[in-house]
Write a protein that holds these residues in place. Structure first.
Motif, PDB file in Angstrom:
ATOM      1  N   SER A  55       0.828  -1.209   0.000  1.00  0.00           N
ATOM      2  CA  SER A  55       0.000   0.000   0.000  1.00  0.00           C
ATOM      3  C   SER A  55       0.867   1.266   0.000  1.00  0.00           C
ATOM      4  O   SER A  55       0.497   2.272  -0.600  1.00  0.00           O
ATOM      5  CB  SER A  55      -0.974   0.002   1.187  1.00  0.00           C
ATOM      6  OG  SER A  55      -0.269  -0.019   2.401  1.00  0.00           O
ATOM      7  N   GLN A  56       2.013   1.215   0.636  1.00  0.00           N
ATOM      8  CA  GLN A  56       2.924   2.357   0.582  1.00  0.00           C
ATOM      9  C   GLN A  56       3.506   2.520  -0.819  1.00  0.00           C
ATOM     10  O   GLN A  56       3.652   3.642  -1.312  1.00  0.00           O
ATOM     11  CB  GLN A  56       4.058   2.195   1.598  1.00  0.00           C
ATOM     12  CG  GLN A  56       3.616   2.390   3.026  1.00  0.00           C
ATOM     13  CD  GLN A  56       4.729   2.129   4.020  1.00  0.00           C
ATOM     14  OE1 GLN A  56       5.840   1.771   3.644  1.00  0.00           O
ATOM     15  NE2 GLN A  56       4.416   2.291   5.315  1.00  0.00           N
ATOM     16  N   ARG A  67       1.413   8.687  -3.504  1.00  0.00           N
ATOM     17  CA  ARG A  67       2.827   8.498  -3.791  1.00  0.00           C
ATOM     18  C   ARG A  67       3.093   8.334  -5.284  1.00  0.00           C
ATOM     19  O   ARG A  67       4.235   8.368  -5.716  1.00  0.00           O
ATOM     20  CB  ARG A  67       3.361   7.273  -3.062  1.00  0.00           C
ATOM     21  CG  ARG A  67       3.434   7.487  -1.575  1.00  0.00           C
ATOM     22  CD  ARG A  67       4.433   6.556  -0.996  1.00  0.00           C
ATOM     23  NE  ARG A  67       4.673   6.963   0.386  1.00  0.00           N
ATOM     24  CZ  ARG A  67       5.663   6.537   1.085  1.00  0.00           C
ATOM     25  NH1 ARG A  67       6.516   5.697   0.562  1.00  0.00           N
ATOM     26  NH2 ARG A  67       5.831   6.934   2.315  1.00  0.00           N
ATOM     27  N   ASN A  68       2.051   8.090  -6.062  1.00  0.00           N
ATOM     28  CA  ASN A  68       2.159   7.900  -7.509  1.00  0.00           C
ATOM     29  C   ASN A  68       1.159   8.802  -8.225  1.00  0.00           C
ATOM     30  O   ASN A  68       0.199   8.312  -8.839  1.00  0.00           O
ATOM     31  CB  ASN A  68       1.888   6.429  -7.877  1.00  0.00           C
ATOM     32  CG  ASN A  68       2.851   5.470  -7.224  1.00  0.00           C
ATOM     33  OD1 ASN A  68       4.027   5.488  -7.550  1.00  0.00           O
ATOM     34  ND2 ASN A  68       2.366   4.667  -6.298  1.00  0.00           N
ATOM     35  N   ALA A 102      -2.543   3.344 -10.225  1.00  0.00           N
ATOM     36  CA  ALA A 102      -2.317   3.263  -8.782  1.00  0.00           C
ATOM     37  C   ALA A 102      -3.621   3.081  -8.006  1.00  0.00           C
ATOM     38  O   ALA A 102      -3.679   2.295  -7.058  1.00  0.00           O
ATOM     39  CB  ALA A 102      -1.578   4.505  -8.291  1.00  0.00           C
ATOM     40  N   GLY A 103      -4.663   3.783  -8.384  1.00  0.00           N
ATOM     41  CA  GLY A 103      -5.957   3.648  -7.692  1.00  0.00           C
ATOM     42  C   GLY A 103      -6.549   2.258  -7.851  1.00  0.00           C
ATOM     43  O   GLY A 103      -7.068   1.672  -6.887  1.00  0.00           O
TER      44      GLY A 103
END
Length: 162
Positions: free
Chosen positions: A30-31, A37-38, A44-45
């Motif tokens: 998740s990080q 973060r992206n 990413a979603g």
């Protein structure tokens, strides 16, 4: 066998992983894939939603048991499908339908095939018409049915002895 994609695969952990390992994998993924973060990554979603759904299932003992049961059922169905395909492909081929071609391939000449009309191997003839070897030999010697020997195998006319 086609591998089943599971929530364990989404979190990149083994099926026997303890809760602590699942939580650590969730945190790391998740990080790495968090949309904040992206910012330029449109995937990413979607990836984060998959990770969250997988963690929700695997962090709950009851849901995890249900998921493990689903995996076992899917693997059983896949294995049964393979067994079914293998058993269907291992059926013996049907006997040749063209007895003339079979006889000629065995070595009978064109004249011998014409003499017999529709040739059949004597062993198949006996099974087809339920005739003893002695009765078949007698019918050949009396001229009721024609027979030719080729390479030690008796070929006869495919007609029932009257």
């Amino acid at each position: 066998m086609k591998k089943i994609h599971t929530h364990y695969d989404n979190l990149k952990v083994s099926r026997t992983a303890p809760a602590e390992v699942i939580r650590a994998a969730y945190k790391a993924l998740s990080q790495k894939h968090h949309p904040d973060r992206n910012p330029g990554n449109s995937e990413a979603g979607r990836i984060m939603a998959i990770i969250n759904a997988s963690y929700e299932i695997l962090s709950n003992e009851e849901k995890r048991r249900e998921h493990d049961l689903w995996i076992a059922q899917q693997e059983l169905m896949a294995a049964e499908e393979i067994v079914k395909k293998n058993s269907q492909s291992q059926t013996p081929p049907p006997p040749p339908s063209d007895s003339v071609a079979e006889a000629m391939a065995f070595g009978l000449s064109k004249e011998e095939v014409e003499y017999l009309g529709k040739p059949i191997r004597a062993d198949r003839y006996r099974k087809k018409y339920w005739v003893f070897e002695s009765k078949l030999s007698k019918a050949i010697s009396l001229g009721k049915i024609r027979g030719v020997t080729c390479r030690g195998v008796l070929w006869v006319q495919d007609q029932k002895i009257a």
